[in-house]
Design a protein around this motif. Structure first.
Motif, PDB file in Angstrom:
ATOM      1  N   LYS A 199       8.126  -8.479  -2.348  1.00 44.24           N
ATOM      2  CA  LYS A 199       6.860  -9.858  -2.346  1.00 44.24           C
ATOM      3  C   LYS A 199       7.905 -11.007  -3.322  1.00 44.24           C
ATOM      4  O   LYS A 199       8.500 -11.709  -3.119  1.00 44.24           O
ATOM      5  N   ALA A 296      -1.311  -5.223   9.506  1.00 43.09           N
ATOM      6  CA  ALA A 296      -1.360  -6.655   8.899  1.00 43.09           C
ATOM      7  C   ALA A 296      -1.860  -7.033  10.642  1.00 43.09           C
ATOM      8  O   ALA A 296      -1.370  -6.210  11.290  1.00 43.09           O
ATOM      9  N   PHE A 312       6.987 -10.582   6.461  1.00 37.13           N
ATOM     10  CA  PHE A 312       6.103  -9.759   6.016  1.00 37.13           C
ATOM     11  C   PHE A 312       6.917 -10.192   4.274  1.00 37.13           C
ATOM     12  O   PHE A 312       7.462  -9.009   3.763  1.00 37.13           O
ATOM     13  N   SER A 313       6.207  -9.280   3.161  1.00 33.47           N
ATOM     14  CA  SER A 313       6.202  -9.511   2.244  1.00 33.47           C
ATOM     15  C   SER A 313       5.445  -7.900   1.539  1.00 33.47           C
ATOM     16  O   SER A 313       4.272  -7.724   1.390  1.00 33.47           O
ATOM     17  N   THR A 315       4.151  -5.743  -1.832  1.00 33.88           N
ATOM     18  CA  THR A 315       3.529  -4.737  -2.904  1.00 33.88           C
ATOM     19  C   THR A 315       3.205  -3.938  -3.308  1.00 33.88           C
ATOM     20  O   THR A 315       2.250  -3.712  -2.512  1.00 33.88           O
ATOM     21  N   SER A 323      -3.966  -4.289   1.592  1.00 29.43           N
ATOM     22  CA  SER A 323      -3.502  -5.708   0.491  1.00 29.43           C
ATOM     23  C   SER A 323      -2.356  -5.196   0.320  1.00 29.43           C
ATOM     24  O   SER A 323      -1.554  -6.570  -0.243  1.00 29.43           O
ATOM     25  N   ASP A 324      -1.195  -4.245   0.489  1.00 30.38           N
ATOM     26  CA  ASP A 324      -0.206  -4.210  -0.305  1.00 30.38           C
ATOM     27  C   ASP A 324       0.806  -5.482   0.571  1.00 30.38           C
ATOM     28  O   ASP A 324       2.036  -5.347   0.360  1.00 30.38           O
ATOM     29  N   LEU A 325       0.572  -5.378   1.754  1.00 33.18           N
ATOM     30  CA  LEU A 325       1.455  -6.069   2.759  1.00 33.18           C
ATOM     31  C   LEU A 325       0.786  -7.742   3.106  1.00 33.18           C
ATOM     32  O   LEU A 325      -0.093  -7.691   3.530  1.00 33.18           O
ATOM     33  N   THR A 326       1.598  -8.399   2.908  1.00 36.72           N
ATOM     34  CA  THR A 326       0.611 -10.540   3.585  1.00 36.72           C
ATOM     35  C   THR A 326       1.680 -10.821   4.360  1.00 36.72           C
ATOM     36  O   THR A 326       3.336  -9.950   4.600  1.00 36.72           O
ATOM     37  N   LEU A 327       1.243 -11.033   5.317  1.00 41.02           N
ATOM     38  CA  LEU A 327       2.461 -12.181   6.309  1.00 41.02           C
ATOM     39  C   LEU A 327       1.901 -13.226   5.864  1.00 41.02           C
ATOM     40  O   LEU A 327       0.709 -14.345   6.710  1.00 41.02           O
ATOM     41  N   ALA A 328       3.218 -14.162   6.073  1.00 42.54           N
ATOM     42  CA  ALA A 328       3.252 -15.756   6.810  1.00 42.54           C
ATOM     43  C   ALA A 328       4.009 -15.916   8.493  1.00 42.54           C
ATOM     44  O   ALA A 328       4.723 -14.927   8.393  1.00 42.54           O
TER      45      ALA A 328
END
Length: 345
Positions: A199, A296, A312-313, A315, A323-328
């Motif tokens: 991230k 995700a 995918f980002s 942290t 929650s470690d991986l966020t998706l846009a």
């Protein structure tokens, strides 16, 4: 005696006339010429061989959004199949003929695509032609006996058609015809690209390096059916299949890992798309590493002819947490296919 001879002559002439009429078909109004042999075909001349002009190959979206897509050239070596029918035919399971065509290099501009050639030959007449492609150099769609195609994920299926085309030679004394497609191919799949990166540079647990191994999408149709002559897929029977991206590249260290673009079957957004993102993370100055799948999910419609980029980002906390991986998600009305070309004008 003379009366008897006259009567005899008249009878003779009448019999002769009736005999000629019977042989020539006078009473039915038919020609006096003999009929053609049963089972013989009329002389239609030499068959005409068709070639196709693909100099400027555009794409459209299958949801009727118009021609907002970019214009691309169908790459040299790409193939498509043509199915020929008598004009107005509705039995799509029995084409008159079908042939594979391959895009050739331009005769005037080396390295650029020119016309597509094959060996479809048709007699002079009016026909409906249906063209289908996987945007592939090695395989083409095959029509089933019920006039449909069954397509799975990973195949870039598209179609176009030419109705009421009059087949005749371009020049007197020749038997070839160069055809320009009047409408673009319609792309029926959704193009997907996935990317992965940390991230930001500052992580709860400092990351030395990150590597994308594979990303799997769950919640796709296993196959969809397209019937020749239609403008949309048949309804899906379910969304329980998956597709895996396993080819990634990146420009330099610290830049995102970017998957090879793939085409998946469209989904209607009625259920979640679930992702498994398998990564190898090196941390503590490279002394330690962790390989695992990060989950995700997103509820998303994937429309035919659209391009979607799932970013995918990560942290990294040193342990696996959802929650470690966020998706846009980014999506595009236009498609950039300069790397592999696509066809039909």
């Amino acid at each position: 005696m003379e009366y008897g001879l006259l009567t005899l002559r008249l009878r003779f002439r009448l019999i002769a006339v009736l005999l000629v009429c019977a042989l020539a078909g006078c009473g039915s109004g038919e020609s006096v010429l003999p009929d053609a042999e049963p089972g013989t075909e009329p002389d239609l001349g030499e068959p005409v061989t068709l070639a196709f002009n693909l100099y400027s190959a555009a794409l459209t979206r299958a949801d009727g959004a118009g021609t907002t897509s970019t214009t691309e050239d169908m790459a040299v070596g790409k193939t498509f199949r043509i199915y020929a029918f008598t004009a107005g035919a509705v039995n799509f399971g029995a084409p008159l003929d079908s042939r594979v065509y391959t895009v050739q290099e331009s005769e005037t501009t080396p390295g650029s695509p020119g016309k597509a050639t094959g060996n479809l030959t048709l007699y002079r007449g009016t026909y409906d032609l249906y063209l289908v492609s996987y945007n592939s150099s090695t395989e083409v769609p095959e029509l089933s006996t019920d006039g449909s195609f069954t397509v799975g994920n990973g195949r870039d299926f598209m179609y176009t058609k030419m109705e009421g085309i009059v087949v005749q030679p371009d020049k007197t004394g020749e038997n070839t015809m160069l055809v320009s497609l009047p409408r673009p191919f319609t792309r029926m799949g959704a193009r997907v690209v996935t990317t992965v990166q940390t991230k930001n540079a500052t992580q709860p647990v400092p990351v030395t390096s990150l590597k994308a191994n594979w990303i799997r999408i769950k919640g796709l149709a296993e196959t969809l059916t397209y019937k020749l002559g239609n403008t949309a897929w048949e309804s899906a029977s379910g969304y329980s299949s998956s597709f895996t991206f396993d080819k990634f590249t990146r420009e330099t260290t610290g830049k995102p890992w970017i998957s090879e673009a793939q085409v998946v079957l469209p989904v209607d957004g009625s259920q979640m798309l679930d992702f498994e993102v398998n990564l190898t993370v090196r941390y503590n100055e490279g002394a330690d590493s962790y390989t695992g799948s990060f989950p995700a999910s997103i509820q998303k419609v994937l429309l035919p002819g659209m391009t979607y980029q799932f970013d995918f980002s990560l942290t990294f906390y040193g342990v696996l947490k959802p929650s470690d991986l966020t998706l846009a998600v980014k999506e595009y009305d236009t498609v950039d296919l300069s790397s592999d070309g696509l066809g039909g004008d």
